[in-house]
Design a protein around this motif. Structure first.
Motif, PDB file in Angstrom:
ATOM      1  N   SER A  36       0.828  -1.211   0.000  1.00  0.00           N
ATOM      2  CA  SER A  36       0.000   0.000   0.000  1.00  0.00           C
ATOM      3  C   SER A  36       0.863   1.262   0.000  1.00  0.00           C
ATOM      4  N   GLN A  40       0.828   4.183  -2.929  1.00  0.00           N
ATOM      5  CA  GLN A  40       0.592   5.587  -2.610  1.00  0.00           C
ATOM      6  C   GLN A  40       1.758   6.486  -3.016  1.00  0.00           C
ATOM      7  N   GLN A  44       0.181   5.745  -7.699  1.00  0.00           N
ATOM      8  CA  GLN A  44      -0.889   6.733  -7.835  1.00  0.00           C
ATOM      9  C   GLN A  44      -0.405   8.095  -8.329  1.00  0.00           C
ATOM     10  N   ALA A  70      -8.703  -1.161   0.064  1.00  0.00           N
ATOM     11  CA  ALA A  70      -9.386  -0.411   1.125  1.00  0.00           C
ATOM     12  C   ALA A  70      -8.463   0.634   1.729  1.00  0.00           C
ATOM     13  N   GLY A  73      -7.831   3.332  -1.125  1.00  0.00           N
ATOM     14  CA  GLY A  73      -9.035   3.879  -1.758  1.00  0.00           C
ATOM     15  C   GLY A  73      -9.177   3.515  -3.222  1.00  0.00           C
ATOM     16  N   LYS A  99     -10.004   5.349  11.680  1.00  0.00           N
ATOM     17  CA  LYS A  99     -10.455   5.144  10.299  1.00  0.00           C
ATOM     18  C   LYS A  99     -11.220   3.844  10.134  1.00  0.00           C
ATOM     19  N   VAL A 102     -13.001   2.566   6.923  1.00  0.00           N
ATOM     20  CA  VAL A 102     -12.354   1.889   5.803  1.00  0.00           C
ATOM     21  C   VAL A 102     -13.121   0.624   5.441  1.00  0.00           C
ATOM     22  N   THR A 105     -15.547   1.620   2.927  1.00  0.00           N
ATOM     23  CA  THR A 105     -14.861   1.837   1.652  1.00  0.00           C
ATOM     24  C   THR A 105     -14.578   0.508   0.974  1.00  0.00           C
ATOM     25  N   LEU A 109     -16.182  -0.382  -2.790  1.00  0.00           N
ATOM     26  CA  LEU A 109     -15.277  -0.362  -3.936  1.00  0.00           C
ATOM     27  C   LEU A 109     -14.822  -1.755  -4.380  1.00  0.00           C
TER      28      LEU A 109
END
Length: 125
Positions: A36, A40, A44, A70, A73, A99, A102, A105, A109
């Protein structure tokens, strides 16, 4: 555990993790955290304007894709993944107590494709 509501499961997970903390059990680095962070920091930011990252995976790879999706995003298409609720709860306890949304989310998604009557998708959830 399947009979527990998400809030009860979250409370039980928090209590269990607090118990481990009290005994000094070390915080293990989850492998999906590295993935992740890479997405990020490196993926991305390099996406073309209007492009969208979609994660996908099969079996264990599908479960990892769901957790990472998750956390960053990103939408996910997972084929025959195991359940991820407990893994995601442990991550949120350690790294993102504020959070818990999540989970919502992840639900909104994610598309999961399962073969009828396959038990793997029901494991760990």
């Amino acid at each position: 555990i399947n009979a527990w509501s998400p809030s009860v499961h979250g409370t039980v997970t928090d209590l269990f993790q607090s118990f481990l903390d009290w005994f000094g059990v070390p915080d293990p680095a989850y492998k999906y955290e590295v993935l992740s962070e890479h997405i990020q920091k490196h993926v991305q930011p390099r996406l073309a304007p209007g492009a969208k990252l979609i994660l996908t995976g099969h079996s264990l790879g599908g479960g990892i894709a769901q957790i990472v999706g998750a956390l960053v995003g990103a939408p996910v298409i997972a084929f025959q993944p195991p359940g991820i609720y407990q893994s995601l709860s442990k991550h949120l306890y350690r790294n993102a107590k504020d959070k818990r949304q999540v989970h919502v989310t992840a639900h909104n998604l994610t598309v999961t494709v399962l073969v009828e009557n396959d038990f793997v998708g029901r494991l760990f959830d």
